[in-house]
Write an enzyme that holds these catalytic residues in place. Structure first.
Site, short mmCIF file in Angstrom:
data_model
loop_
_atom_site.label_atom_id
_atom_site.label_comp_id
_atom_site.label_asym_id
_atom_site.label_seq_id
_atom_site.Cartn_x
_atom_site.Cartn_y
_atom_site.Cartn_z
N CYS A 102 -80.93 -74.44 90.99
CA CYS A 102 -80.99 -73.00 91.28
C CYS A 102 -79.89 -72.32 90.47
O CYS A 102 -79.35 -72.92 89.53
CB CYS A 102 -80.89 -72.72 92.78
SG CYS A 102 -79.34 -73.25 93.53
N ARG A 139 -79.79 -72.76 97.57
CA ARG A 139 -81.12 -73.37 97.61
C ARG A 139 -81.17 -74.82 97.17
O ARG A 139 -81.72 -75.68 97.89
CB ARG A 139 -82.09 -72.53 96.73
CG ARG A 139 -82.38 -71.16 97.28
CD ARG A 139 -83.02 -70.26 96.24
NE ARG A 139 -82.07 -69.92 95.16
CZ ARG A 139 -82.36 -69.20 94.10
NH1 ARG A 139 -83.59 -68.74 93.94
NH2 ARG A 139 -81.44 -68.93 93.18
N ASP A 178 -83.82 -66.10 96.27
CA ASP A 178 -82.36 -66.27 96.36
C ASP A 178 -81.89 -65.67 97.68
O ASP A 178 -82.01 -64.46 97.90
CB ASP A 178 -81.75 -65.52 95.16
CG ASP A 178 -80.23 -65.63 95.13
OD1 ASP A 178 -79.65 -66.12 96.12
OD2 ASP A 178 -79.65 -65.23 94.12
P1 4NP Z 1 -78.30 -70.23 94.84
O1 4NP Z 1 -77.77 -68.82 95.38
O2 4NP Z 1 -78.72 -70.00 93.41
O3 4NP Z 1 -79.47 -70.53 95.73
O4 4NP Z 1 -77.15 -71.21 94.97
C1 4NP Z 1 -76.78 -68.09 94.71
C2 4NP Z 1 -75.46 -68.36 94.95
C3 4NP Z 1 -74.48 -67.63 94.31
C4 4NP Z 1 -74.83 -66.62 93.42
C5 4NP Z 1 -76.16 -66.38 93.18
C6 4NP Z 1 -77.14 -67.10 93.82
N1 4NP Z 1 -73.81 -65.86 92.77
O5 4NP Z 1 -74.16 -64.97 91.99
O6 4NP Z 1 -72.63 -66.13 92.95
#
Ligand code: 4NP
Length: 153
Positions: free
Chosen positions: A8, A14, A122
């Site tokens: 991800c 995720r 997300d």
């Molecule tokens: P992930 O969620 O891609 O599911 O781990 C996110 C976690 C952090 C960020 C974006 C999405 N961020 O921009 O810091």
């Protein structure tokens, strides 16, 4: 041994859930599961506390995981690279060295015939409900993936 990488953006919400859920459904001697992010924003961090909580609610401990960015050598180290959304898909395809690399990359929800969505949203800026929804989507996808892996044996 089949090697599967979950990807991800941050590798804190995720893909750590996808890693934990699939690990809970397969024999670790036969399937290796890891996860990574397309960014290094959270390198070295524990999964998001909301992912830790939702996994715990369903009996899965993901606190041994730490965020790491995807690296080019992952194309050689893994057989299948499951991405959560179309943005992850494009980011990983852009790093592919050849056609064989590209063919390893799949949207995880393409494994289930789900009319609702092709992407795992997300949940970073959503509340607990968003994490519950993500857990359920990934649980359904990982159930199909694990049964396919069993059939392939
Ligand atoms: P992930 O969620 O891609 O599911 O781990 C996110 C976690 C952090 C960020 C974006 C999405 N961020 O921009 O810091």
């Amino acid at each position: 041994m089949i090697k599967i990488l979950m990807v991800c953006l941050g590798n804190i919400c995720r893909s750590p859930l996808a890693e934990g859920i699939l690990k809970s459904k397969v024999n670790s001697l036969e399937v290796l599961v890891d996860s990574a992010g397309t960014s290094d924003f959270h390198q070295g961090d524990l999964p998001d506390s909301r992912s830790i909580q939702i996994a715990k609610k369903y009996g899965i401990d993901i606190t041994d995981q730490r965020s790491r960015p995807f690296k080019i050598s992952d194309f050689d180290a893994f057989d299948i690279i499951y991405v959560m959304d179309k943005s992850n898909y494009q980011n990983i395809l852009n790093l592919a060295k050849n056609e064989s690399d590209k063919q390893k990359v799949k949207l995880i929800l393409s494994e289930i015939n789900w009319s609702k969505s092709t992407e795992v949203p997300d949940p970073y800026n959503s509340g607990e409900k968003g994490f519950d929804q993500v857990f359920k989507m990934l649980d359904e996808a990982c159930a199909i993936i694990s049964s396919k892996l069993n059939d392939a044996k």
